[in-house]
Design a protein around this motif. Sequence first.
Motif, PDB file in Angstrom:
ATOM      1  N   GLY A 282      -4.682  -7.470   7.037  1.00 12.54           N
ATOM      2  CA  GLY A 282      -4.865  -6.426   6.037  1.00 12.54           C
ATOM      3  C   GLY A 282      -4.140  -5.138   6.333  1.00 12.54           C
ATOM      4  O   GLY A 282      -4.256  -4.185   5.589  1.00 12.54           O
ATOM      5  N   VAL A 283      -3.329  -5.091   7.389  1.00 10.44           N
ATOM      6  CA  VAL A 283      -2.677  -3.837   7.748  1.00 10.44           C
ATOM      7  C   VAL A 283      -1.411  -3.608   6.937  1.00 10.44           C
ATOM      8  O   VAL A 283      -1.136  -2.498   6.500  1.00 10.44           O
ATOM      9  N   ASP A 284      -0.632  -4.666   6.690  1.00 13.13           N
ATOM     10  CA  ASP A 284       0.690  -4.493   6.112  1.00 13.13           C
ATOM     11  C   ASP A 284       0.791  -4.891   4.649  1.00 13.13           C
ATOM     12  O   ASP A 284       1.878  -5.066   4.137  1.00 13.13           O
ATOM     13  N   ASN A 285      -0.322  -5.072   3.955  1.00 11.42           N
ATOM     14  CA  ASN A 285      -0.247  -5.420   2.541  1.00 11.42           C
ATOM     15  C   ASN A 285       0.297  -4.230   1.773  1.00 11.42           C
ATOM     16  O   ASN A 285      -0.243  -3.145   1.849  1.00 11.42           O
ATOM     17  N   VAL A 286       1.379  -4.436   1.024  1.00 13.63           N
ATOM     18  CA  VAL A 286       1.974  -3.337   0.269  1.00 13.63           C
ATOM     19  C   VAL A 286       2.562  -3.887  -1.019  1.00 13.63           C
ATOM     20  O   VAL A 286       3.293  -4.856  -1.006  1.00 13.63           O
ATOM     21  N   VAL A 287       2.252  -3.266  -2.134  1.00 14.60           N
ATOM     22  CA  VAL A 287       2.681  -3.760  -3.432  1.00 14.60           C
ATOM     23  C   VAL A 287       4.176  -3.580  -3.594  1.00 14.60           C
ATOM     24  O   VAL A 287       4.687  -2.496  -3.422  1.00 14.60           O
ATOM     25  N   LYS A 288       4.850  -4.651  -3.937  1.00 14.47           N
ATOM     26  CA  LYS A 288       6.263  -4.611  -4.246  1.00 14.47           C
ATOM     27  C   LYS A 288       6.469  -5.461  -5.476  1.00 14.47           C
ATOM     28  O   LYS A 288       6.171  -6.643  -5.473  1.00 14.47           O
ATOM     29  N   THR A 289       6.999  -4.910  -6.525  1.00 12.68           N
ATOM     30  CA  THR A 289       7.050  -5.633  -7.782  1.00 12.68           C
ATOM     31  C   THR A 289       8.310  -6.440  -7.923  1.00 12.68           C
ATOM     32  O   THR A 289       9.367  -6.034  -7.495  1.00 12.68           O
ATOM     33  N   SER A 290       8.200  -7.629  -8.538  1.00 16.87           N
ATOM     34  CA  SER A 290       9.349  -8.458  -8.843  1.00 16.87           C
ATOM     35  C   SER A 290       9.589  -8.466 -10.323  1.00 16.87           C
ATOM     36  O   SER A 290       8.847  -7.858 -11.091  1.00 16.87           O
TER      37      SER A 290
ATOM     38  N   PHE B 198     -13.910   3.419  -5.274  1.00 14.31           N
ATOM     39  CA  PHE B 198     -12.602   4.048  -5.113  1.00 14.31           C
ATOM     40  C   PHE B 198     -12.362   5.046  -6.241  1.00 14.31           C
ATOM     41  O   PHE B 198     -12.794   4.847  -7.378  1.00 14.31           O
ATOM     42  N   LYS B 199     -11.651   6.113  -5.925  1.00  9.29           N
ATOM     43  CA  LYS B 199     -11.364   7.149  -6.902  1.00  9.29           C
ATOM     44  C   LYS B 199      -9.997   7.000  -7.548  1.00  9.29           C
ATOM     45  O   LYS B 199      -9.714   7.635  -8.563  1.00  9.29           O
ATOM     46  N   SER B 200      -9.137   6.198  -6.938  1.00 12.86           N
ATOM     47  CA  SER B 200      -7.787   6.074  -7.476  1.00 12.86           C
ATOM     48  C   SER B 200      -7.193   4.728  -7.079  1.00 12.86           C
ATOM     49  O   SER B 200      -7.701   4.021  -6.200  1.00 12.86           O
ATOM     50  N   LEU B 201      -6.124   4.393  -7.765  1.00 14.64           N
ATOM     51  CA  LEU B 201      -5.330   3.209  -7.435  1.00 14.64           C
ATOM     52  C   LEU B 201      -3.938   3.689  -7.080  1.00 14.64           C
ATOM     53  O   LEU B 201      -3.352   4.500  -7.799  1.00 14.64           O
ATOM     54  N   HIS B 202      -3.419   3.231  -5.965  1.00 17.86           N
ATOM     55  CA  HIS B 202      -2.047   3.594  -5.615  1.00 17.86           C
ATOM     56  C   HIS B 202      -1.324   2.388  -5.051  1.00 17.86           C
ATOM     57  O   HIS B 202      -1.928   1.448  -4.546  1.00 17.86           O
ATOM     58  N   PHE B 203       0.005   2.427  -5.166  1.00 20.97           N
ATOM     59  CA  PHE B 203       0.816   1.327  -4.654  1.00 20.97           C
ATOM     60  C   PHE B 203       2.264   1.772  -4.565  1.00 20.97           C
ATOM     61  O   PHE B 203       2.651   2.835  -5.055  1.00 20.97           O
TER      62      PHE B 203
ATOM     63  N   GLN C 245      12.605  -1.335   3.141  1.00 22.96           N
ATOM     64  CA  GLN C 245      12.903  -1.162   1.722  1.00 22.96           C
ATOM     65  C   GLN C 245      12.535   0.251   1.284  1.00 22.96           C
ATOM     66  O   GLN C 245      11.721   0.918   1.919  1.00 22.96           O
ATOM     67  N   ASP C 246      13.186   0.703   0.204  1.00 22.17           N
ATOM     68  CA  ASP C 246      12.888   2.013  -0.369  1.00 22.17           C
ATOM     69  C   ASP C 246      11.919   1.849  -1.526  1.00 22.17           C
ATOM     70  O   ASP C 246      12.100   0.970  -2.384  1.00 22.17           O
ATOM     71  N   PHE C 247      10.904   2.715  -1.563  1.00 21.11           N
ATOM     72  CA  PHE C 247       9.868   2.611  -2.583  1.00 21.11           C
ATOM     73  C   PHE C 247       9.595   3.955  -3.248  1.00 21.11           C
ATOM     74  O   PHE C 247       9.769   5.013  -2.640  1.00 21.11           O
ATOM     75  N   PHE C 248       9.137   3.882  -4.497  1.00 22.73           N
ATOM     76  CA  PHE C 248       8.497   5.008  -5.148  1.00 22.73           C
ATOM     77  C   PHE C 248       6.995   4.809  -5.020  1.00 22.73           C
ATOM     78  O   PHE C 248       6.502   3.674  -5.060  1.00 22.73           O
ATOM     79  N   CYS C 249       6.277   5.896  -4.869  1.00 26.92           N
ATOM     80  CA  CYS C 249       4.827   5.850  -4.682  1.00 26.92           C
ATOM     81  C   CYS C 249       4.143   6.188  -6.003  1.00 26.92           C
ATOM     82  O   CYS C 249       4.368   7.263  -6.574  1.00 26.92           O
ATOM     83  N   TYR C 250       3.308   5.278  -6.473  1.00 30.01           N
ATOM     84  CA  TYR C 250       2.621   5.468  -7.753  1.00 30.01           C
ATOM     85  C   TYR C 250       1.123   5.597  -7.538  1.00 30.01           C
ATOM     86  O   TYR C 250       0.541   4.895  -6.704  1.00 30.01           O
ATOM     87  N   GLU C 251       0.508   6.491  -8.331  1.00 28.26           N
ATOM     88  CA  GLU C 251      -0.919   6.756  -8.180  1.00 28.26           C
ATOM     89  C   GLU C 251      -1.543   7.021  -9.547  1.00 28.26           C
ATOM     90  O   GLU C 251      -0.905   7.586 -10.444  1.00 28.26           O
ATOM     91  N   LYS C 252      -2.793   6.616  -9.705  1.00 32.91           N
ATOM     92  CA  LYS C 252      -3.512   6.850 -10.957  1.00 32.91           C
ATOM     93  C   LYS C 252      -4.991   7.058 -10.655  1.00 32.91           C
ATOM     94  O   LYS C 252      -5.569   6.305  -9.885  1.00 32.91           O
ATOM     95  N   GLU C 253      -5.552   8.085 -11.234  1.00 30.43           N
ATOM     96  CA  GLU C 253      -6.987   8.335 -11.070  1.00 30.43           C
ATOM     97  C   GLU C 253      -7.783   7.282 -11.823  1.00 30.43           C
ATOM     98  O   GLU C 253      -7.463   6.916 -12.950  1.00 30.43           O
TER      99      GLU C 253
END
Length: 359
Positions: free
Chosen positions: A177-185, A316-321, A350-358
Motif C-alpha cells: 500500500g505504499v506505492d499505489n499512485v493513480v496514473k490514467t491510461s 475522508f475530506k477529499s479525493l486526490h490523485f 514519470q511526470d504528473f499533475f496533482c488533482y484534488e477535489k473536496e
Amino acid sequence: MLVRRAEKRDIPRILELLFQVDMVHHEGRPDLFKGPATKYNAEELAGIVEDDDTPVFVCENETGIVVGHAFCIHKQVMGDSVLTDVRTLYIDDICVDGSYRGKGVGKALYQYVVEYAKAEGFYNITLNVWNCNPGAMKFYEAMGLVPQKVCMEYVLSDDGESAGDTAADGIKGNTDGVDNVVKTSDRSERSLDKNTIPEEYVILPAVEADRKEILALYNMQKGRPFCPWSEAYPSDETIDFDLERDALFVMKEDGRVIAAISIDEDGDVNKLACWDPDLAPGGELSRLAVLPDMQSRGIARRMIEYSMDELRKRGFKSLHFLVNRYNVKALRSYAHMGFNNVGECHMYEQDFFCYEKEL
C-alpha cells in the motif's frame, strides 16, 4: 555534439525522427493524428533541405548519427493593414530522438536556431506546440519562449455536447500500500449523468468469487498508452491486498464484472506539499478499469462517483490523485468533473499533475 545544416544524406534519419514526433501527437490526440505517419515524405524533404527559406538543422552525436532536427521557415509580413512589417523565423518542428532526450540535444538545436535568427536579422522566433505534448511546452518555457497567441478548441461529441473524457486508470503500486499512485491510461468515457447507467448495472464490494474476472479485466488494460501496468502487476496478490482492506469494488451487469476500482489512502502521495491541509485526510482511487466493449457509457465516471461516496463514509475530506501529464484525455475529463489541478510532481520516473477535489 555538432549542429549543422541538414543535407540530403540525412533524409532517411530525419524521416525516422518525424515518425517519432507523429506518434507523440497521435498518442496524445488520436482523434486528430492518424499515426503512424510523417508530415513530409522523402521527395518533399529533398526540396525543403535545399531551400534557403526553409532551413533544416540537425544535431549529430559523437559518432555522426543524427539524433535531433529543427525545421525552420522564413516568414515576412509586408504591407498588412494591421500587422507591422517584421521578419519572423518560424520553427516548424523540433525533435530529439527518444533515447537522447534529457541530454542537451534540444537545447543545442534551439540555441543554434537563435544564433541563426540573430545573424539573419529576424525580429522574433515563433512556433506552435500541441497541448497534448506538455513535455515540449515545458522545454520551450525553459528556453524563454512565452505565449504569443492561444488556439482554443471545443470538441463536440456525436450528440452535440462537449466530450468530457473519463479514462480507465493504470496504477503503479505494490501490496504493502505504499506505492499505489493513480496514473490514467487512454480509455475514453463520455461525460454522462450517472442516471443514464441502466438499473441492472450495480456496484458492489468485490468478493473472492469475482477474482478471476477482475484479474482478466486488469489484463485487458495492459499495454495501453499511459498505463504502466506490467505482466506482474496487478496480480492475485494485489487483489488479496484490496480484499483484505475492503477496498475493491466492482460494477456488474447480470452477474458479469464490467468494471472495477480500488480506493485507498496513500501515505507517500499524502506527503506532497500541494494538497490543501484543510482537506485532510485525503483518500485516493486506483486500478480503475472498464471492459473495452462497455466503454463510452459513463461507467468510469460512475465508478469514480461511487468511490467518492465511499470515501466520504470512511471519513475522508477529499479525493486526490496523480495524472500522467501527457494523458490529455484524462486531464480534460477530470477538469470537467470539477477536480482542481493543484500542482505537479515527478514520481516513479514519470511526470504528473496533482488533482484534488473536496468531498
